[in-house]
Scaffold this motif. Sequence first.
Motif, PDB file in Angstrom:
ATOM      1  N   GLY A 108      32.849  44.370  35.427  1.00 20.24           N
ATOM      2  CA  GLY A 108      34.037  45.194  35.328  1.00 20.24           C
ATOM      3  C   GLY A 108      34.867  44.766  34.140  1.00 20.24           C
ATOM      4  N   GLU A 109      36.186  44.864  34.274  1.00 23.19           N
ATOM      5  CA  GLU A 109      37.092  44.507  33.189  1.00 23.19           C
ATOM      6  C   GLU A 109      38.062  43.419  33.641  1.00 23.19           C
ATOM      7  OE1 GLU A 109      38.514  47.737  30.477  1.00 23.19           O
ATOM      8  OE2 GLU A 109      37.870  49.003  32.160  1.00 23.19           O
ATOM      9  N   TYR A 110      38.372  42.532  32.707  1.00 17.46           N
ATOM     10  CA  TYR A 110      39.306  41.437  32.973  1.00 17.46           C
ATOM     11  C   TYR A 110      40.435  41.510  31.954  1.00 17.46           C
ATOM     12  CZ  TYR A 110      41.274  36.726  33.033  1.00 17.46           C
ATOM     13  OH  TYR A 110      42.145  35.665  33.094  1.00 17.46           O
ATOM     14  N   SER A 111      41.654  41.221  32.414  1.00 16.60           N
ATOM     15  CA  SER A 111      42.793  41.053  31.520  1.00 16.60           C
ATOM     16  C   SER A 111      43.685  39.962  32.087  1.00 16.60           C
ATOM     17  CB  SER A 111      43.580  42.357  31.362  1.00 16.60           C
ATOM     18  OG  SER A 111      44.088  42.795  32.611  1.00 16.60           O
ATOM     19  N   GLY A 112      44.316  39.220  31.209  1.00 16.74           N
ATOM     20  CA  GLY A 112      45.145  38.121  31.694  1.00 16.74           C
ATOM     21  C   GLY A 112      46.191  37.694  30.679  1.00 16.74           C
ATOM     22  N   TRP A 113      47.374  37.347  31.183  1.00 16.83           N
ATOM     23  CA  TRP A 113      48.450  36.767  30.381  1.00 16.83           C
ATOM     24  C   TRP A 113      48.615  35.308  30.771  1.00 16.83           C
ATOM     25  CZ3 TRP A 113      51.056  39.092  26.447  1.00 16.83           C
ATOM     26  CH2 TRP A 113      50.969  40.481  26.343  1.00 16.83           C
ATOM     27  N   THR A 114      48.817  34.451  29.773  1.00 15.60           N
ATOM     28  CA  THR A 114      49.082  33.033  30.021  1.00 15.60           C
ATOM     29  C   THR A 114      50.299  32.606  29.216  1.00 15.60           C
ATOM     30  OG1 THR A 114      46.746  32.542  30.412  1.00 15.60           O
ATOM     31  CG2 THR A 114      48.181  30.686  29.912  1.00 15.60           C
ATOM     32  N   PHE A 115      51.227  31.927  29.896  1.00 12.49           N
ATOM     33  CA  PHE A 115      52.429  31.389  29.266  1.00 12.49           C
ATOM     34  C   PHE A 115      52.334  29.866  29.322  1.00 12.49           C
ATOM     35  CE2 PHE A 115      53.266  35.452  31.230  1.00 12.49           C
ATOM     36  CZ  PHE A 115      53.857  36.178  30.202  1.00 12.49           C
TER      37      PHE A 115
ATOM     38  N   TYR B 109      51.054  29.023  33.075  1.00 13.62           N
ATOM     39  CA  TYR B 109      51.140  29.987  34.167  1.00 13.62           C
ATOM     40  C   TYR B 109      50.378  31.242  33.741  1.00 13.62           C
ATOM     41  CZ  TYR B 109      52.943  33.267  37.622  1.00 13.62           C
ATOM     42  OH  TYR B 109      53.049  34.195  38.631  1.00 13.62           O
ATOM     43  N   SER B 110      49.348  31.629  34.522  1.00 15.55           N
ATOM     44  CA  SER B 110      48.478  32.751  34.178  1.00 15.55           C
ATOM     45  C   SER B 110      48.553  33.836  35.243  1.00 15.55           C
ATOM     46  CB  SER B 110      47.021  32.295  34.038  1.00 15.55           C
ATOM     47  OG  SER B 110      46.878  31.359  32.987  1.00 15.55           O
ATOM     48  N   ILE B 111      48.560  35.086  34.785  1.00 15.58           N
ATOM     49  CA  ILE B 111      48.487  36.255  35.651  1.00 15.58           C
ATOM     50  C   ILE B 111      47.245  37.034  35.240  1.00 15.58           C
ATOM     51  CG2 ILE B 111      49.654  38.349  36.435  1.00 15.58           C
ATOM     52  CD1 ILE B 111      52.282  37.066  35.446  1.00 15.58           C
ATOM     53  N   SER B 112      46.259  37.133  36.126  1.00 16.48           N
ATOM     54  CA  SER B 112      44.959  37.694  35.791  1.00 16.48           C
ATOM     55  C   SER B 112      44.613  38.857  36.698  1.00 16.48           C
ATOM     56  CB  SER B 112      43.864  36.623  35.912  1.00 16.48           C
ATOM     57  OG  SER B 112      44.201  35.456  35.187  1.00 16.48           O
ATOM     58  N   GLN B 113      43.930  39.854  36.134  1.00 15.68           N
ATOM     59  CA  GLN B 113      43.463  41.002  36.886  1.00 15.68           C
ATOM     60  C   GLN B 113      41.957  41.173  36.682  1.00 15.68           C
ATOM     61  OE1 GLN B 113      46.041  44.147  35.329  1.00 15.68           O
ATOM     62  NE2 GLN B 113      47.231  44.080  37.225  1.00 15.68           N
ATOM     63  N   ASN B 114      41.216  41.217  37.782  1.00 11.44           N
ATOM     64  CA  ASN B 114      39.774  41.438  37.767  1.00 11.44           C
ATOM     65  C   ASN B 114      39.502  42.818  38.382  1.00 11.44           C
ATOM     66  OD1 ASN B 114      38.549  38.509  37.150  1.00 11.44           O
ATOM     67  ND2 ASN B 114      40.311  38.290  38.513  1.00 11.44           N
ATOM     68  N   GLU B 115      39.197  43.793  37.547  1.00 15.80           N
ATOM     69  CA  GLU B 115      38.932  45.150  38.007  1.00 15.80           C
ATOM     70  C   GLU B 115      37.416  45.333  38.125  1.00 15.80           C
ATOM     71  OE1 GLU B 115      40.899  47.935  35.476  1.00 15.80           O
ATOM     72  OE2 GLU B 115      42.837  46.938  35.647  1.00 15.80           O
ATOM     73  N   LEU B 116      36.929  45.290  39.356  1.00 20.99           N
ATOM     74  CA  LEU B 116      35.498  45.301  39.623  1.00 20.99           C
ATOM     75  C   LEU B 116      35.019  46.711  39.942  1.00 20.99           C
ATOM     76  CD1 LEU B 116      35.405  42.117  41.870  1.00 20.99           C
ATOM     77  CD2 LEU B 116      35.157  42.256  39.402  1.00 20.99           C
ATOM     78  N   ARG B 117      33.707  46.894  39.834  1.00 16.57           N
ATOM     79  CA  ARG B 117      33.116  48.193  40.141  1.00 16.57           C
ATOM     80  C   ARG B 117      33.099  48.428  41.654  1.00 16.57           C
ATOM     81  NH1 ARG B 117      29.753  50.462  36.271  1.00 16.57           N
ATOM     82  NH2 ARG B 117      28.367  51.217  37.915  1.00 16.57           N
ATOM     83  N   ALA B 118      33.288  49.673  42.062  1.00 18.04           N
ATOM     84  CA  ALA B 118      33.191  50.009  43.490  1.00 18.04           C
ATOM     85  C   ALA B 118      31.746  49.790  43.955  1.00 18.04           C
ATOM     86  CB  ALA B 118      33.599  51.471  43.697  1.00 18.04           C
ATOM     87  N   PRO B 119      31.524  49.344  45.214  1.00 13.67           N
ATOM     88  CA  PRO B 119      32.531  49.196  46.274  1.00 13.67           C
ATOM     89  C   PRO B 119      33.178  47.819  46.337  1.00 13.67           C
ATOM     90  CG  PRO B 119      30.366  48.863  47.184  1.00 13.67           C
ATOM     91  CD  PRO B 119      30.159  49.157  45.731  1.00 13.67           C
ATOM     92  N   VAL B 120      32.972  46.979  45.329  1.00 15.44           N
ATOM     93  CA  VAL B 120      33.577  45.643  45.323  1.00 15.44           C
ATOM     94  C   VAL B 120      35.068  45.778  45.022  1.00 15.44           C
ATOM     95  CG1 VAL B 120      33.492  43.354  44.312  1.00 15.44           C
ATOM     96  CG2 VAL B 120      31.396  44.693  44.529  1.00 15.44           C
ATOM     97  N   SER B 121      35.909  45.053  45.741  1.00 11.89           N
ATOM     98  CA  SER B 121      37.359  45.195  45.597  1.00 11.89           C
ATOM     99  C   SER B 121      37.885  44.383  44.423  1.00 11.89           C
ATOM    100  CB  SER B 121      38.064  44.751  46.882  1.00 11.89           C
ATOM    101  OG  SER B 121      37.816  43.379  47.129  1.00 11.89           O
ATOM    102  N   ASP B 122      38.997  44.863  43.850  1.00 13.27           N
ATOM    103  CA  ASP B 122      39.646  44.167  42.746  1.00 13.27           C
ATOM    104  C   ASP B 122      40.285  42.869  43.239  1.00 13.27           C
ATOM    105  OD1 ASP B 122      38.893  46.339  41.285  1.00 13.27           O
ATOM    106  OD2 ASP B 122      40.902  47.209  41.117  1.00 13.27           O
ATOM    107  N   VAL B 123      40.451  41.912  42.295  1.00 15.91           N
ATOM    108  CA  VAL B 123      41.046  40.621  42.627  1.00 15.91           C
ATOM    109  C   VAL B 123      42.096  40.281  41.574  1.00 15.91           C
ATOM    110  CG1 VAL B 123      40.646  38.180  43.096  1.00 15.91           C
ATOM    111  CG2 VAL B 123      38.858  39.853  43.634  1.00 15.91           C
TER     112      VAL B 123
END
Length: 403
Positions: free
Chosen positions: A353-360, A376-390
């Motif tokens: 899928g796609e990953y994006s993240g901010w780190t300070f 301090y990191s804020i990360s988004q893991n957008e996975l393909r269905a039917p796997v859920s995002d994290v």
Amino acid sequence: MIAKTPLKAGCAGLVLALGLGAAASAQDASKTYKGAPEFQFGELKIKPRGRIFLDQVWQDVDRETGADEDLEDGRVRMARVGVQGSYGDHLSFVVEGDFGLEQSNWEDVYVEYSPAKGATFTAGHFKTVGLENMTSDTYTTFMERGPFTDVLGVGRTLNLQGRLNGKTWTASVFALGDNINNPSVPSDRPTGSQEQYGFGGRVTYAPIVSGDTQAHLGAWVRRRDRADQSNYSYGVRNNTNFGSRYLTTGGVGVRDTQVGLEGALVHKAWSVQGEWANAHVERIADAEDDVQVWYVFASWFPTGESRRYQADQGQFGRVKVKRPVTQGGAGALELAVRYDSADLTDVGTPNAGEYSGWTFGANWYLHPYMRVMANYSISQNELRAPVSDVDVKTFQLRAQFDW
């Protein structure tokens, strides 16, 4: 395939040999200080080296399914011990092992031969490509290098490299093998027992090198073939070495061709840096996919220091602290922000899928060989269905010392 010597036994033998040599020639040894004592015995110079990273990590994992987690760990992130040295004007060497994270691994283990100024041949276990990857983790701006190096797998391997450099440029070519810490390929496989192999090259150029401003441009290419080893996998950690990889292709690559671009600009206390790379992945049954990853970050020293760019090496070095605490000063403070992106969707496996993240980040350099870090990191893991995002939030602290 080289022998995978147990690290603890190898390091014990190395330290014992060094100690006996030092004891036998102590009266003849001259000593200087470069983070640690350096000893000279005739044409042989030798110096202990190492680093210790002590981390505390808190992580909040938020799954779309609701199966959330709160994780915490205090750990020795890294505990490296080794030696470096030279013999005469043309030969040098490094041997270093890591005892952190509940296992022992060989790190840099290589010999260099420099027949003339600006020409170097290197054989052993070391890194070859990538601006942040080539810059020592003792000097990197953030606690971890981020998804860029995770996805591409550009860590240490056995290499034979030839390199030329001038004051503002470098050019290298190399042939690569496996990481020496990986298990041997079983010899009883019907298909064979050959380790991965490949080749590549890297060039860098500094179009601006002045007292206040330095600019870096670079490009590299690397071709790999897994041979009889497991398929290549492309995965992302959440801007931390802690926790799980929620975004991964799984083992899909039989061969790949990676191309990377590098850029950085330093002006007094300010700097920006970024890299982009594409891995063209060849799979079984002639399937082909592309994986892309990139990052950009900016940093600022409110205390007036500057990141130290080494144009003749194509990498960054140790920060020079103007007012270290050992001389009654307050040290140096660096503030930084980073954005990372990885796109694995072309592969098509469920956990891709796609990953994006901010780190300070904030770094306090007490003196050139010691710093305290916070990320301090804020990360988004957008996975393909039917796997859920994290979604993952991580706060990390580090006390770091090297010699």
